[in-house]
Design an enzyme around this catalytic site. Structure first.
Site, PDB file in Angstrom:
ATOM      1  N   TYR A 101     -16.527 -16.039  -9.513  1.00  0.00           N
ATOM      2  CA  TYR A 101     -15.575 -14.789 -10.027  1.00  0.00           C
ATOM      3  C   TYR A 101     -15.190 -13.556  -8.950  1.00  0.00           C
ATOM      4  O   TYR A 101     -16.399 -13.836  -8.162  1.00  0.00           O
ATOM      5  CB  TYR A 101     -15.411 -14.357 -10.783  1.00  0.00           C
ATOM      6  CG  TYR A 101     -14.470 -12.817 -10.842  1.00  0.00           C
ATOM      7  CD1 TYR A 101     -13.452 -12.725 -12.074  1.00  0.00           C
ATOM      8  CD2 TYR A 101     -15.029 -11.222 -10.814  1.00  0.00           C
ATOM      9  CE1 TYR A 101     -12.325 -11.883 -11.574  1.00  0.00           C
ATOM     10  CE2 TYR A 101     -13.978 -10.651 -10.308  1.00  0.00           C
ATOM     11  CZ  TYR A 101     -12.420 -10.890 -10.995  1.00  0.00           C
ATOM     12  OH  TYR A 101     -12.021  -9.166 -11.304  1.00  0.00           O
ATOM     13  N   GLU A 185      -8.175 -10.658  -6.308  1.00  0.00           N
ATOM     14  CA  GLU A 185      -9.084 -11.337  -7.275  1.00  0.00           C
ATOM     15  C   GLU A 185      -8.727 -12.710  -7.040  1.00  0.00           C
ATOM     16  O   GLU A 185      -7.479 -13.519  -6.779  1.00  0.00           O
ATOM     17  CB  GLU A 185      -8.413 -10.486  -8.846  1.00  0.00           C
ATOM     18  CG  GLU A 185      -9.547 -11.509  -9.420  1.00  0.00           C
ATOM     19  CD  GLU A 185      -8.831 -11.131 -11.218  1.00  0.00           C
ATOM     20  OE1 GLU A 185      -9.831 -10.575 -11.994  1.00  0.00           O
ATOM     21  OE2 GLU A 185      -8.457 -12.104 -11.400  1.00  0.00           O
TER      22      GLU A 185
END
Ligand code: GDP
Ligand code: MN
Length: 376
Positions: A101, A185
């Protein structure tokens, strides 16, 4: 404005972040064609502006073009967390080795950006942060310095990401700054069994204040989730829908903000925020009133105007003219003060509409509007 995954994917690609080959389809037939072009097997992904699509059945592997068509038919038109699926992205499947992530997000309190990274990607970061906070690294980024190779190494070290992902972090920073984004993201960023690093899913929130700089995407239609906000935007009104019961109209953002506070202070909740700005013409007043009255949650409407360049008599005439064009179904409390207030009040008094009341002060008007909303 949030972008769809397929739009984020395009921006990543433009800035040299590797993404799976993919195309967008709005029909099952088209999904089949794309899968065929990609070589047969494909991942069919619902394009909705919400995360957790995988868990909701919106990300599925299809073994061949026929299966891609069937899968697209199953996904298109369904609802994922309140979002209707109108498009699917059909992507080349990749053999994932590990999932990570990475994101940059504006940190208003710090006056900078925050890099968030984790070696445990794939699931939603809020979940990981709640269950295993030590697995999520947070590194402040000074916007003036940005993310250099050295800064990227600091982030990957803190999160336990492989050193070869630093290049993606530098490029992702470029996406953020060059595209005027508030959030970028990648979840998951993956390493594959054949040694590649790919952004498998992306989310980008663009800064609407920089819309004028975005000529390339300037033609994109505005998207509004809320039908009343869309109706107000179509009429050029600065309108924000809230979840209370007192409709609020005022001139100037500061005065409207204070009015919201006054309503809250009276024990009621504002149903919206409508700033009619400097020119409170009959047209603007009628448009504003009709938007607010069409909200079934609204029980009373509070008009709070401080006459300046646009004097109160003009505003009062606007309200009177609006009353001729709009069927008033809920009580309207009007507080006029400032330039030509006396004349304005006299105009409203002469109209003598049974549902229109006047108040001398903002607090008095807010109390009365709250009271009428309660008893409605
Ligand atoms: P989200 O659930 O909305 O975040 O959608 P994602 O695009 O992140 O997909 C969810 C999960 O599906 C990812 O975390 C991956 O584990 C998996 N996934 C998506 N595409 C592929 C792929 O091409 N290959 C493999 N192996 N897994 C994939
Ligand atoms: Mn994801």
């Amino acid at each position: 404005m949030d972008l769809y995954e397929y739009q984020a994917r395009e921006l990543f690609e433009e800035h040299g972040i590797v993404v799976p080959r993919a195309e967008v389809a709005d029909s099952p037939r088209q999904a089949r064609e794309i899968a065929r072009r990609l070589g047969g097997r494909a991942v069919v992904k619902a394009q909705v502006k919400t995360g957790g699509r995988g868990k909701a059945g919106g990300v599925r592997l299809a073994a061949d073009p026929a299966a891609a068509e069937i899968t697209a038919r199953q996904i298109l038109g369904t609802d994922i967390k309140g979002h209707r699926v109108r498009k699917v992205m059909v992507a080349e499947p990749v053999d994932v080795e590990r999932e990570f992530y990475v994101s940059y997000v504006l940190d208003r309190a710090a006056g900078g950006f925050l890099a968030i990274a984790s070696a445990e990607g794939g699931t939603e970061i809020e979940e990981t942060a709640a269950l295993r906070p030590q697995a999520v690294a947070r590194v402040p980024v000074d916007p003036a310095r940005g993310v250099t190779a050295a800064k990227a190494a600091e982030i990957t070290d803190a999160a336990g990401l492989p050193a070869r992902t630093t290049d993606v972090l530098v490029r992702l920073w470029r996406v953020l700054t060059r595209e005027d984004a508030l959030l970028v993201e990648v979840n998951p960023l993956v390493t594959t069994t054949d040694g590649r690093i790919l952004a498998l899913d992306g989310k980008i929130t663009l800064d609407d204040n920089a819309r004028f700089r975005r000529t390339r995407r300037g033609a994109e239609p505005e998207e509004h989730q809320d039908p009343l906000e869309a109706a107000a935007a179509a009429r050029g009104l600065a309108y924000v829908r809230l979840d209370g019961e007192v409709g609020v109209i005022g001139n100037g953002a500061g005065l409207v903000m204070s009015t919201l506070d006054a309503v809250a202070g009276s024990g009621a909740r504002p149903a919206d925020f409508l700033d009619i700005g400097g020119g409170a013409s009959a047209r603007v007043m009628a448009d504003g009133l009709s938007v607010i009255l069409s909200d079934p949650a609204v029980k009373s409407v509070l008009v709070n105007v401080f006459g300046g360049i646009t004097a109160c008599d003009t505003v009062a005439e606007g309200i009177v003219a609006a009353l001729d064009g709009v069927r008033l179904t809920k009580p309207l409390i009007v507080r006029l003060d400032g330039n030509n207030a006396a004349q304005g009040r006299a105009i409203l008094a002469a109209r003598a509409h049974p549902l229109v009341e006047q108040a001398a002060t903002m607090d008095g008007a807010a109390r009365r509007a709250a009271e009428l909303a309660r008893t409605a």
